[in-house]
Design an enzyme around this catalytic site. Structure first.
Site, PDB file in Angstrom:
ATOM      1  N   ILE A  62     -15.385  43.905 -11.506  1.00 27.95           N
ATOM      2  CA  ILE A  62     -15.354  42.452 -11.690  1.00 27.95           C
ATOM      3  C   ILE A  62     -15.613  41.745 -10.363  1.00 27.95           C
ATOM      4  O   ILE A  62     -16.369  40.771 -10.287  1.00 27.95           O
ATOM      5  CB  ILE A  62     -14.011  41.993 -12.295  1.00 27.95           C
ATOM      6  N   CYS A  63     -15.000  42.263  -9.297  1.00 27.45           N
ATOM      7  CA  CYS A  63     -15.183  41.656  -7.971  1.00 27.45           C
ATOM      8  C   CYS A  63     -16.644  41.671  -7.542  1.00 27.45           C
ATOM      9  O   CYS A  63     -17.131  40.719  -6.933  1.00 27.45           O
ATOM     10  CB  CYS A  63     -14.346  42.404  -6.939  1.00 27.45           C
ATOM     11  N   THR A  64     -17.337  42.747  -7.857  1.00 25.29           N
ATOM     12  CA  THR A  64     -18.752  42.855  -7.485  1.00 25.29           C
ATOM     13  C   THR A  64     -19.561  41.740  -8.137  1.00 25.29           C
ATOM     14  O   THR A  64     -20.395  41.100  -7.485  1.00 25.29           O
ATOM     15  CB  THR A  64     -19.295  44.233  -7.898  1.00 25.29           C
TER      16      THR A  64
END
Length: 224
Positions: free
Chosen positions: A51-53
């Site tokens: 998700i962070c990517t």
């Protein structure tokens, strides 16, 4: 259980504390980096997470939009600089977006704790793991926290909503708190005149829905 709460509470209206930290772009002093500008400060639990990517790539794609609003971006994750740089290369390869803003190397989770970005329910061996949530802080040029968003690790953020909130906060800031923005407001929509405002001369076309609800178009020239 040890005390994991920050010494200074972070809340809307509080002054964001200063700190120094290593980032993906080298050493940084928070106050110097944000001097005279708005800041969108957002946290991530770790590098190389799915998700962070997607989020870092999305913020990077909109960096010009934030720059046009005199706003700097600042990320945070819990790995070291070498890991950040490898992760950024991966993000750029996946998204095709150049990441030019710094990401804090919060290996000891000091900044995440200082800004109350932690998930106190995440436990390791019975102790809070200090896992950063997906937090967003919008901070004004005077270092005052104007908005806080907190998301669980499972839910990605919405960059369009962050921009919309920034537009609203900046408009309120420019009008010295004389206006508010209603549900789903975007620039160009009618604003809400603050109830009981004594001087309404800048809102000559306001219309009263109820005594407590007045809507008005906003002439951009009235903000100069």
């Amino acid at each position: 259980m040890r005390n994991i709460l920050p010494k200074q509470a972070i809340y809307i209206g509080a002054k964001a504390p200063n700190f120094q930290a290593m980032t993906s772009l080298g050493p940084m002093d928070f106050y110097q980096y944000t001097q005279g500008k708005w800041c969108v400060f957002f946290s991530h639990p770790a590098d190389f997470t799915p998700i962070c990517t997607t989020e870092i790539g999305a913020f990077g794609a909109l960096q010009d939009e934030f720059t046009n609003r005199d706003c700097v971006l600042l990320g945070l994750s819990t790995n070291n600089r070498a890991s950040h740089l490898r992760w950024i290369q991966d993000i750029e390869a996946i998204t095709g977006v150049k990441i030019n803003f710094p990401i804090i190397c919060d290996e000891e989770k000091k900044v995440a704790t200082q800004f109350s970005m932690i998930d106190v329910n995440a436990l390791t061996n019975g102790e809070p793991a200090l896992t950063p949530l997906r937090a967003v802080y919008i901070i004004d040029p005077n270092k005052i926290v104007r908005l806080i968003q907190l998301y669980p690790l499972s839910t990605g953020r919405n960059t369009a909503e962050v921009l919309r909130c920034l537009d609203s906060l900046q408009l309120v800031y420019k009008t010295d708190g004389k206006i508010m923005t209603p549900i789903n407001w975007i620039p160009g929509d009618d604003i809400v005149v603050v109830p009981d405002l004594e001087n309404c001369s800048m809102f000559p076309h306001r219309r009263t829905i109820r005594d407590y609800l007045q809507l008005s178009p906003l002439d951009p020239n009235s903000l100069d």
